[in-house]
Write a protein that holds these residues in place. Structure first.
Motif, mmCIF file in Angstrom:
data_model
loop_
_atom_site.group_PDB
_atom_site.id
_atom_site.type_symbol
_atom_site.label_atom_id
_atom_site.label_comp_id
_atom_site.label_asym_id
_atom_site.label_seq_id
_atom_site.Cartn_x
_atom_site.Cartn_y
_atom_site.Cartn_z
ATOM 1 N N LEU A 98 96.576 171.957 54.701
ATOM 2 C CA LEU A 98 96.210 172.353 53.535
ATOM 3 C C LEU A 98 96.140 173.920 53.426
ATOM 4 O O LEU A 98 95.334 174.474 54.097
ATOM 5 C CB LEU A 98 94.729 171.802 53.323
ATOM 6 N N ARG A 128 95.916 167.559 49.661
ATOM 7 C CA ARG A 128 94.970 167.993 48.632
ATOM 8 C C ARG A 128 93.802 168.033 49.182
ATOM 9 O O ARG A 128 93.489 167.339 50.064
ATOM 10 C CB ARG A 128 95.211 167.180 47.464
ATOM 11 N N ASP A 131 92.314 164.482 49.593
ATOM 12 C CA ASP A 131 92.962 163.589 50.572
ATOM 13 C C ASP A 131 92.148 163.056 51.608
ATOM 14 O O ASP A 131 92.209 162.139 52.175
ATOM 15 C CB ASP A 131 94.370 164.171 51.045
ATOM 16 N N SER A 268 93.170 170.965 44.146
ATOM 17 C CA SER A 268 93.978 171.505 44.842
ATOM 18 C C SER A 268 93.538 172.998 44.924
ATOM 19 O O SER A 268 92.576 173.574 44.263
ATOM 20 C CB SER A 268 95.326 171.442 44.373
#
Length: 346
Positions: A98, A128, A131, A268
């Motif tokens: 990430l 993201r 996730d 994000s």
């Protein structure tokens, strides 16, 4: 000392927390405590100072840790190399991350892995905020670099394995460039709740269900909306927005939102930065963001009194193999040679 005693002692030394150590080792907290007490009786001195709020090394405990840890790791690495030589370590490893900075770190670890095992190929996959560990369960990736706020060890399902903390970062608060906090040398963690704080969209690890009318919080009836909740112990860092209109330098609370409402959601890193830059709120970030995510409409202010970001590798226990272990070893070795692996030159 028996092997299990060494593992427990070293894990407590890495985590400085009996509960997290027990979770990593898949044993009870009582077993961790009894083992430490047994070692302290053998040594004849306390190895840790323990209170209800913290665990810290004694001088003797730190010396024992510093003497044991490299020797223990050397034994593990030697055995892993012997197994790799006997069975061969090759193939493709899919690694999740990430953010740009963590990707660069993983590239360096992958380069080190390939010098040791030329038959290996590492493929990076960007995750993201939303996730969580889902890419592991869905077989999108084999191993994931993630921080303790995105996926706290205490929330990991039993089928996950977690490596030790690779490195830590101080938290900073991303604020609009024209925000009143932008010119401050630091902000106290207790102040964050005064401002509109953005929220990641709910991931499976960090979601609860909001209550339907007439139901208690935490219910799971159809129609309830999932919302993100702050990790335990970091509620002030990820405070629910309580901003007054005067907190927003661009003319009051964001359009369509009342002051004091839950923060605007994002999915994000880029979306979070855009929202901060547009004056929609503030958000805590690891310190490397001030270098890798710098932009003219966002300022980064150090946060005092907040827990650090802790980065580690996690993977599914069922998918544990020599390639996963070899990559984890390469990541540890890279950090050992580069104590500030995200911001220092390679």
């Amino acid at each position: 000392m028996e092997r299990r005693e060494i593992e427990i002692f070293l894990t407590v030394g890495e985590e400085l927390h009996f509960g997290r150590s027990a979770e990593r080792l898949r044993v009870s907290v009582a077993m961790v405590s009894k083992t430490v007490q047994k070692l302290e009786r053998s040594v004849g001195a306390a190895l840790f100072e323990r209170t209800s709020r913290r665990v810290a090394f004694t001088a003797i405990g730190r010396r024992l840790f510093e003497d044991l840890q490299p020797a223990h790791q050397a034994v593990l690495d030697a055995f892993a190399r012997a197994v790799a030589a006997g069975r061969g370590v090759d193939g493709v490893l899919r690694v999740g991350f990430l953010g740009t900075a963590t990707a660069e770190f993983l590239v360096r670890a992958a380069e080190l892995l390939r010098t040791r095992h030329p038959g290996c190929e590492v493929r990076l996959h960007e995750s993201r905020f939303t996730d969580g560990t889902a890419p592991l369960r869905e077989d999108v990736i084999d191993i994931l670099l993630i921080d303790n706020f995105a996926a706290p060890v205490s929330t990991l399902a039993p089928e996950h394995s977690a490596g030790p903390v690779l490195f830590r970062e101080a938290p900073m608060l991303a604020v609009p460039a024209r925000h009143p906090l932008a010119g401050r040398e630091a902000v106290d963690v207790a102040e964050i709740g005064r401002y509109e704080v953005l929220r990641p969209r709910a991931s499976p690890e960090r979601a609860v269900r909001t209550s339907a009318p007439g139901q208690a919080a935490g219910g799971t009836s159809p129609g309830q909306a999932a919302r993100w909740v702050a990790p335990e112990g970091a509620e002030q860092l990820f405070a629910t927005g309580r901003a007054e209109a005067s907190s927003f330098p661009l003319g009051g609370a964001p359009e369509g939102r009342a002051a004091g409402s839950s923060g605007t959601e994002f999915g994000s890193v880029q979306e979070m930065c855009a929202l901060v830059g547009a004056g929609r709120g503030v958000y805590p970030v690891p310190s490397h963001a001030s270098v890798y995510d710098a932009r003219p409409d966002v300022a980064f202010v150090p946060i005092k009194g907040a827990p650090a970001y802790e980065w580690r590798l996690i993977w599914l226990s069922a998918a544990d193999n020599h390639l996963v272990r070899a990559f984890a070893e390469a990541a540890r070795d890279y950090v050992a040679a580069h104590p500030d692996p995200l911001t220092a030159p390679a």
